[in-house]
Design a protein around this motif. Structure first.
Motif, short mmCIF file in Angstrom:
data_model
loop_
_atom_site.label_atom_id
_atom_site.label_comp_id
_atom_site.label_asym_id
_atom_site.label_seq_id
_atom_site.Cartn_x
_atom_site.Cartn_y
_atom_site.Cartn_z
N ILE A 1 37.67 33.22 32.82
CA ILE A 1 37.24 33.26 31.42
C ILE A 1 35.93 32.50 31.25
N ARG A 2 35.13 32.95 30.30
CA ARG A 2 33.81 32.35 30.06
C ARG A 2 33.82 31.75 28.65
N VAL A 3 33.98 30.44 28.56
CA VAL A 3 34.18 29.81 27.27
C VAL A 3 33.06 28.81 26.96
N GLY A 4 32.42 28.99 25.82
CA GLY A 4 31.32 28.12 25.42
C GLY A 4 31.66 27.24 24.24
N SER A 5 31.66 27.84 23.04
CA SER A 5 31.77 27.04 21.81
C SER A 5 33.05 26.22 21.73
N ARG A 6 34.11 26.68 22.32
CA ARG A 6 35.36 25.92 22.26
C ARG A 6 35.29 24.63 23.09
N GLY B 1 37.11 37.44 28.60
CA GLY B 1 37.65 36.44 27.70
C GLY B 1 36.64 35.37 27.38
N MET B 2 36.46 35.10 26.06
CA MET B 2 35.54 34.09 25.57
C MET B 2 36.33 33.18 24.61
N SER B 3 35.63 32.31 23.89
CA SER B 3 36.33 31.35 23.02
C SER B 3 37.34 32.02 22.08
N GLY B 4 36.93 33.15 21.50
CA GLY B 4 37.76 33.77 20.49
C GLY B 4 38.88 34.65 21.01
N LEU C 1 34.78 42.75 38.35
CA LEU C 1 34.20 43.29 37.12
C LEU C 1 34.11 42.24 36.02
N MET C 2 33.16 42.47 35.11
CA MET C 2 33.05 41.64 33.91
C MET C 2 32.96 42.55 32.70
N GLY C 3 33.56 42.12 31.61
CA GLY C 3 33.45 42.89 30.37
C GLY C 3 33.55 41.99 29.15
N MET C 4 32.94 42.45 28.06
CA MET C 4 33.02 41.75 26.78
C MET C 4 33.62 42.69 25.75
N ALA C 5 34.62 42.19 25.05
CA ALA C 5 35.24 43.01 24.00
C ALA C 5 34.35 43.03 22.76
N ALA D 1 29.83 24.70 18.34
CA ALA D 1 29.09 25.89 17.94
C ALA D 1 27.62 25.78 18.37
N ARG D 2 27.03 26.94 18.67
CA ARG D 2 25.60 26.99 18.99
C ARG D 2 24.80 27.26 17.71
N ASN D 3 23.55 26.79 17.69
CA ASN D 3 22.71 27.05 16.52
C ASN D 3 22.22 28.49 16.50
N ALA E 1 32.48 27.24 32.14
CA ALA E 1 32.03 26.57 30.92
C ALA E 1 30.65 27.10 30.57
N VAL E 2 30.57 27.84 29.47
CA VAL E 2 29.31 28.47 29.08
C VAL E 2 28.45 27.47 28.31
N SER E 3 27.40 27.01 29.00
CA SER E 3 26.60 25.89 28.51
C SER E 3 25.24 26.29 27.96
N LYS E 4 25.02 27.58 27.76
CA LYS E 4 23.73 28.07 27.24
C LYS E 4 23.35 27.34 25.95
N THR E 5 22.10 27.02 25.83
CA THR E 5 21.50 26.29 24.68
C THR E 5 21.90 24.81 24.60
N MET F 1 25.53 33.38 36.38
CA MET F 1 24.61 34.09 35.49
C MET F 1 25.44 35.11 34.71
N ILE F 2 25.51 34.91 33.38
CA ILE F 2 26.37 35.79 32.57
C ILE F 2 25.57 36.67 31.63
N GLY F 3 24.24 36.46 31.56
CA GLY F 3 23.44 37.23 30.62
C GLY F 3 22.70 38.38 31.30
C1 LIG Z 1 27.84 33.19 25.09
C2 LIG Z 1 28.72 33.96 26.02
C3 LIG Z 1 30.05 33.59 26.24
C4 LIG Z 1 30.73 32.42 25.56
O1 LIG Z 1 30.86 32.62 24.20
P1 LIG Z 1 31.76 31.64 23.29
O2 LIG Z 1 32.18 32.50 22.16
O3 LIG Z 1 30.86 30.51 22.88
O4 LIG Z 1 32.90 31.17 24.11
C5 LIG Z 1 30.78 34.33 27.16
N1 LIG Z 1 30.25 35.37 27.81
C6 LIG Z 1 28.98 35.77 27.62
C7 LIG Z 1 28.46 36.94 28.37
C8 LIG Z 1 28.18 35.07 26.72
O5 LIG Z 1 26.91 35.48 26.52
#
Ligand SMILES: *Cc1c(COP(=O)(O)O)cnc(C)c1O
Length: 212
Positions: free
Chosen positions: A201-206, A185-188, A146-150, A210-212, A21-25, A65-67
């Motif tokens: 999977i790393r899911v925040g906004s869902r 994998g993220m929310s979208g 491994l980790m990756g973002m599309a 939404a984040r500001n 659960a991505v809880s940043k901000t 830590m995902i950032g």
């Molecule tokens: C913010 C973030 C997410 C989550 O994004 P959402 O679209 O809110 O699900 C996942 N992975 C990384 C690396 C992020 O920075």
């Protein structure tokens, strides 16, 4: 609301996949709400924010830590972090190893691979992954996968081909390195990521809105 989002999400993913659960901000109260619904894995992208939240939230939370992580900040999370998804250089890996040793623990990590065609994303090429895997000899770090973002795009075909390239590399090396985590994998795009072989999977906004 957060509770409902969580349960809907959990019902839509296989039991074998881990939800971070991505809880940043988001405020501590939101994390507590998810915690009380049973969520234990939380993802943050800033060191200070993770440290602050960890100091006031239950001890049995697993912090991810995902950032992008600066080497001079590893020491602040080394005592408690559960998994660092964002290792993008050998120098960072060596610093994590050093801090792992200082804290008498082995720190679990993922190598972050740049699969998106966009220029802005952090991450390693497959070639530099190979180099790190061959040369890094770290007793206090365990690379678990491994980790990756599309790419941030509506083009599903492109996203799928990016996820598949990571899954392919993962499968090629999984046995040799005893990997067990493929974080994508993220929310979208998490359903697509799961269909391509994601185990985390790393899911925040869902979950949190939404984040500001
Ligand atoms: C913010 C973030 C997410 C989550 O994004 P959402 O679209 O809110 O699900 C996942 N992975 C990384 C690396 C992020 O920075």
């Amino acid at each position: 609301m957060i509770k409902d989002n969580l349960s809907t999400l959990l019902q839509s993913i296989p039991d074998s996949a881990t939800l971070v659960a991505v809880s940043k901000t988001k405020p501590v109260a939101s994390l507590l709400e998810a915690y009380e619904a049973g969520q234990r894995d939380f993802g943050e992208n800033k060191v200070q924010e993770m440290v602050d939240k960890a100091s006031v939230l239950p001890q049995n939370i697993r912090w991810h830590m995902i950032g992008h992580l600066q080497r001079n900040k590893v020491k602040y999370i080394a005592p408690f972090v559960s998994l660092i998804h964002s290792v993008d250089s050998i120098r960072l890996l060596k610093e994590i190893d050093k801090q792992g040793q200082k804290n008498a623990r082995v720190i679990d990590c993922l190598l972050q691979v740049r699969i998106a065609k966009e220029e802005t994303k952090f991450g390693l090429t497959f070639e530099s992954c190979n180099e790190i895997l061959e040369h890094a000899n770290c007793a206090n770090v365990r690379v678990r996968g491994l980790m990756g973002m599309a790419s941030f795009t509506d083009n599903q075909t492109q996203i799928e081909s990016e996820f598949k390239s990571l899954a392919h590399y993962y499968k090629q090396h999984q046995e040799q390195y005893k990997w067990d985590i493929l974080s994508m994998g993220m929310s979208g795009d998490y359903p697509l990521a799961l269909s391509c072989g994601s185990t985390m999977i790393r899911v925040g906004s869902r979950i949190f809105g939404a984040r500001n």
